[in-house]
Design a protein around this motif. Structure first.
Motif, mmCIF file in Angstrom:
data_model
loop_
_atom_site.group_PDB
_atom_site.id
_atom_site.type_symbol
_atom_site.label_atom_id
_atom_site.label_comp_id
_atom_site.label_asym_id
_atom_site.label_seq_id
_atom_site.Cartn_x
_atom_site.Cartn_y
_atom_site.Cartn_z
ATOM 1 N N GLY A 193 0.804 -1.225 0.000
ATOM 2 C CA GLY A 193 0.000 0.000 0.000
ATOM 3 C C GLY A 193 0.830 1.265 0.000
ATOM 4 O O GLY A 193 0.436 2.274 0.586
ATOM 5 N N MET A 194 1.983 1.239 -0.659
ATOM 6 C CA MET A 194 2.823 2.440 -0.741
ATOM 7 C C MET A 194 2.983 2.850 -2.201
ATOM 8 O O MET A 194 3.378 2.035 -3.042
ATOM 9 N N TYR A 195 2.665 4.112 -2.482
ATOM 10 C CA TYR A 195 2.648 4.599 -3.865
ATOM 11 C C TYR A 195 3.562 5.803 -4.023
ATOM 12 O O TYR A 195 3.733 6.574 -3.080
ATOM 13 N N PRO A 196 4.138 5.972 -5.227
ATOM 14 C CA PRO A 196 5.086 7.068 -5.413
ATOM 15 C C PRO A 196 4.396 8.431 -5.406
ATOM 16 O O PRO A 196 3.485 8.668 -6.178
ATOM 17 N N VAL A 197 4.839 9.287 -4.492
ATOM 18 C CA VAL A 197 4.295 10.646 -4.402
ATOM 19 C C VAL A 197 5.437 11.640 -4.541
ATOM 20 O O VAL A 197 6.427 11.552 -3.810
ATOM 21 N N ARG A 206 4.676 6.033 -0.352
ATOM 22 C CA ARG A 206 3.996 6.217 0.933
ATOM 23 C C ARG A 206 2.524 5.831 0.871
ATOM 24 O O ARG A 206 1.928 5.789 -0.209
ATOM 25 N N PRO A 207 1.950 5.554 2.044
ATOM 26 C CA PRO A 207 0.510 5.344 2.073
ATOM 27 C C PRO A 207 -0.191 6.643 1.716
ATOM 28 O O PRO A 207 0.273 7.726 2.072
ATOM 29 N N VAL A 208 -1.294 6.552 0.997
ATOM 30 C CA VAL A 208 -2.047 7.735 0.597
ATOM 31 C C VAL A 208 -3.438 7.603 1.203
ATOM 32 O O VAL A 208 -4.060 6.554 1.088
ATOM 33 N N GLY A 209 -3.888 8.648 1.840
ATOM 34 C CA GLY A 209 -5.227 8.593 2.450
ATOM 35 C C GLY A 209 -5.118 8.443 3.953
ATOM 36 O O GLY A 209 -4.199 7.812 4.468
ATOM 37 N N ASP A 210 -6.090 9.045 4.636
ATOM 38 C CA ASP A 210 -6.098 9.135 6.093
ATOM 39 C C ASP A 210 -6.004 7.811 6.821
ATOM 40 O O ASP A 210 -5.184 7.635 7.713
ATOM 41 N N GLU A 211 -6.878 6.898 6.403
ATOM 42 C CA GLU A 211 -6.962 5.620 7.097
ATOM 43 C C GLU A 211 -5.631 4.888 7.029
ATOM 44 O O GLU A 211 -5.139 4.385 8.028
ATOM 45 N N LEU A 264 -2.625 6.125 6.414
ATOM 46 C CA LEU A 264 -1.574 6.836 7.154
ATOM 47 C C LEU A 264 -1.702 6.590 8.650
ATOM 48 O O LEU A 264 -0.717 6.458 9.366
ATOM 49 N N LYS A 265 -2.938 6.529 9.110
ATOM 50 C CA LYS A 265 -3.181 6.308 10.529
ATOM 51 C C LYS A 265 -2.788 4.897 10.945
ATOM 52 O O LYS A 265 -2.210 4.689 12.009
ATOM 53 N N ARG A 266 -3.108 3.950 10.109
ATOM 54 C CA ARG A 266 -2.797 2.561 10.448
ATOM 55 C C ARG A 266 -1.288 2.370 10.561
ATOM 56 O O ARG A 266 -0.789 1.767 11.483
ATOM 57 N N ASN A 267 -0.563 2.916 9.608
ATOM 58 C CA ASN A 267 0.904 2.917 9.675
ATOM 59 C C ASN A 267 1.458 3.893 8.644
ATOM 60 O O ASN A 267 1.249 3.740 7.458
ATOM 61 N N PRO A 268 2.182 4.905 9.112
ATOM 62 C CA PRO A 268 2.591 6.002 8.220
ATOM 63 C C PRO A 268 3.892 5.735 7.470
ATOM 64 O O PRO A 268 4.365 6.619 6.757
ATOM 65 N N PHE A 269 4.472 4.570 7.599
ATOM 66 C CA PHE A 269 5.833 4.353 7.103
ATOM 67 C C PHE A 269 5.961 4.607 5.594
ATOM 68 O O PHE A 269 5.158 4.174 4.792
ATOM 69 N N ARG A 270 7.002 5.359 5.242
ATOM 70 C CA ARG A 270 7.269 5.636 3.817
ATOM 71 C C ARG A 270 8.750 5.468 3.550
ATOM 72 O O ARG A 270 9.562 5.480 4.485
ATOM 73 N N VAL A 271 9.100 5.328 2.294
ATOM 74 C CA VAL A 271 10.514 5.159 1.952
ATOM 75 C C VAL A 271 10.911 6.162 0.871
ATOM 76 O O VAL A 271 10.396 6.135 -0.250
ATOM 77 N N PHE A 272 11.801 7.070 1.254
ATOM 78 C CA PHE A 272 12.368 8.035 0.307
ATOM 79 C C PHE A 272 13.320 7.239 -0.586
ATOM 80 O O PHE A 272 14.299 6.678 -0.118
ATOM 81 N N THR A 273 13.004 7.174 -1.866
ATOM 82 C CA THR A 273 13.718 6.263 -2.755
ATOM 83 C C THR A 273 14.395 7.037 -3.882
ATOM 84 O O THR A 273 13.727 7.735 -4.651
ATOM 85 N N SER A 274 15.709 6.911 -3.945
ATOM 86 C CA SER A 274 16.472 7.664 -4.939
ATOM 87 C C SER A 274 17.008 6.737 -6.008
ATOM 88 O O SER A 274 17.323 5.578 -5.739
#
Ligand code: OOG
Ligand code: NI
Length: 465
Positions: free
Chosen positions: A92-96, A114-119, A121-131
């Motif tokens: 559930g992580m999409y490129p933003v 990153r997760p997109v949308g409130d629910e 993000l609330k469940r788990n906000p983890f994202r990965v900055f990817t270069s």
């Protein structure tokens, strides 16, 4: 298997982020120290500010306040980036967003999965900055060809991880056992390898071209290079780091301390030198070292509109023109003062920020509010008479100047280098195999939907039962 038996992407992400946190604390003890320092400071801040505690209890998951918000990796090839996108989608992580860091002397361009949308993000906000490394910015053709060859031969994903991605795509999800397997297999890609895939000679050539190139090309995989928990008081953690035996970077990146926090503030402890073996001429291993891994903390504020962001960029440039923060911290205090002074031009009151069109807000009907909003044009009147309230929308993305500062402080202080600015979002999206989500459009849609939600036809739903 039916959809009902699938583990939700949010749940897979939560498990993955927890597994990565354990692995990283284990591999980088200083990170464990940072985590416990952040935990203490968060506790003290909550104890000292009961109103903050009450608000967080309502809006955030207080129990998970110390969990990681993001991490970062650096990839070497378009194929790696495209597969990484498919892996993150299972979680559930999409490129933003698109970040061009060439302007800041780092030969990469990036997105945040990153997760997109409130629910979510609330469940788990983890994202990965990817270069993604940009070999096209390296002048030395022979070196570029050598690096390409090494990268073409490595395999950063396990066969089983790829198999499971294909299965998730074909069937629409993963069941309990498969998702557990998936987390374990994907974790392998993020693991540290203390044996390089190049000779020390090659490493030094890459390193001389740019330290970051050596970091990407020399290893079997794109080791996670930092994780970042959320702090409720970044200035306090920055100040306390030295007493806990960890060296913070010279200054906190981003806006200054404010009553109404905007965007993102972040700081890190400096990367540690770690022992690495390189391929020796005699087929054995040759001892050396590499500096890559660090820990970071972040504190987030309101998402700014393009107008707000332009003002932020202008003020930040102005402050940095007055005092350019030196890597050794020798003018950190002067920089902080200049930054604070310059940012007096940015309103520090939620309603002023809102009325000037600088930030995004979420509007909601106040319980017990007497009137109901029937036309969007009446929004201001409804705010004035107290039937509609507004809260800042939290910024969930990154800042290129700050990111460059984080990169730079962990690449060694002499690593600054000039590249010709050459953003290339078209090439990035082609390599990614998908467009990135436009962050401004996304925040604008959140605000818009909240206004729609205040309109009369929803009036009944907003009444307390
Ligand atoms: C990524 C640096 C960017 C941030 O928080 O801005 C970043 C890297 O060093 O690979 O993580
Ligand atoms: Ni970071």
């Amino acid at each position: 298997m039916t959809g009902l038996d699938f583990i939700s992407p949010d749940e897979i992400r939560a498990r993955f982020s927890a597994a990565m946190s354990m692995m990283y604390r284990d591999e980088v003890p200083a990170y464990g120290t940072l985590m416990s320092l952040v935990g203490h400071v968060n506790e003290h801040t909550l104890a000292a500010q009961p109103r903050l505690r009450a608000r967080l209890e309502e809006t955030d998951n207080l129990a998970r306040i110390g969990e990681e918000r993001h991490g970062a990796i650096r990839l070497g090839t378009p194929q790696e980036l495209a597969m990484m996108r498919r892996i993150f989608a299972v979680m559930g992580m999409y490129p933003v967003g698109y970040y061009d860091l060439s302007t800041a002397g780092v030969p990469v361009h990036s997105t945040a999965f990153r997760p997109v949308g409130d629910e979510a993000l609330k469940r788990n906000p983890f994202r990965v900055f990817t270069s993604l490394l940009r070999l096209d910015l390296i002048a030395d053709e022979a070196l570029r060809a050598d690096a390409q060859k090494v990268l073409a031969e490595r395999k950063i994903f396990t066969d089983r991880a790829i198999e499971l991605v294909e299965k998730a795509e074909a069937e629409g999800g993963l069941g309990l056992d498969d998702s557990a397997d998936f987390v374990g297999e994907v974790l392998e890609t993020f693991r540290w390898h203390d044996r390089a895939i190049v000779s020390i000679d090659m490493y030094e050539r890459l390193h001389d071209a740019h330290r970051l190139i050596a970091d990407v090309v020399s290893f079997r995989g794109p080791h996670i290079n930092h994780l970042t928990p959320r702090t409720l008081d970044i200035d306090e953690v920055q100040a306390l780091m030295p007493a806990h035996g960890i060296t913070p970077k010279a200054v906190v990146e981003g806006p200054p301390t404010r009553k109404c926090p905007i965007l993102l503030r972040q700081t890190s402890f400096k990367a540690l030198e770690e022992p690495v073996s390189f391929i020796g001429e005699d087929g054995g291993w040759k001892a050396g070292s590499h500096t890559a891994r660090f820990g970071e903390i972040e504190q987030r504020g309101i998402a700014l509109t393009p107008k707000g962001r332009a003002l932020y960029d202008k003020l930040l440039n102005e402050a940095r023109a007055r005092v350019r923060p030196a890597a050794d911290g020798s003018n950190a205090a002067e920089y902080e003062i200049a930054l604070g002074k310059v940012f007096e031009a940015f309103p520090d009151d939620w309603n002023a920020i809102r009325q000037a069109g600088l930030g995004y807000f979420r509007y909601s009907r106040k319980a017990g509010g007497h009137d109901c909003l029937t036309r969007e044009q009446d929004l201001e009147a409804a705010i004035l008479d107290g039937s509609v309230q507004f809260d800042p929308v939290v910024y969930e993305d990154f800042l290129p100047v700050s990111a460059a500062g984080i990169f730079q402080s962990n690449l060694g202080d002499d690593a600054a280098q000039e590249f010709v600015a050459s953003p290339n979002q078209v090439m990035f999206e082609r390599d990614l195999g998908a467009p990135v989500l436009d962050e401004f459009a996304h925040y604008a849609a959140i605000e818009r939907a909240s206004i729609q939600g205040c309109l009369g036809r929803n009036a009944m739903a907003a009444e307390p039962a």
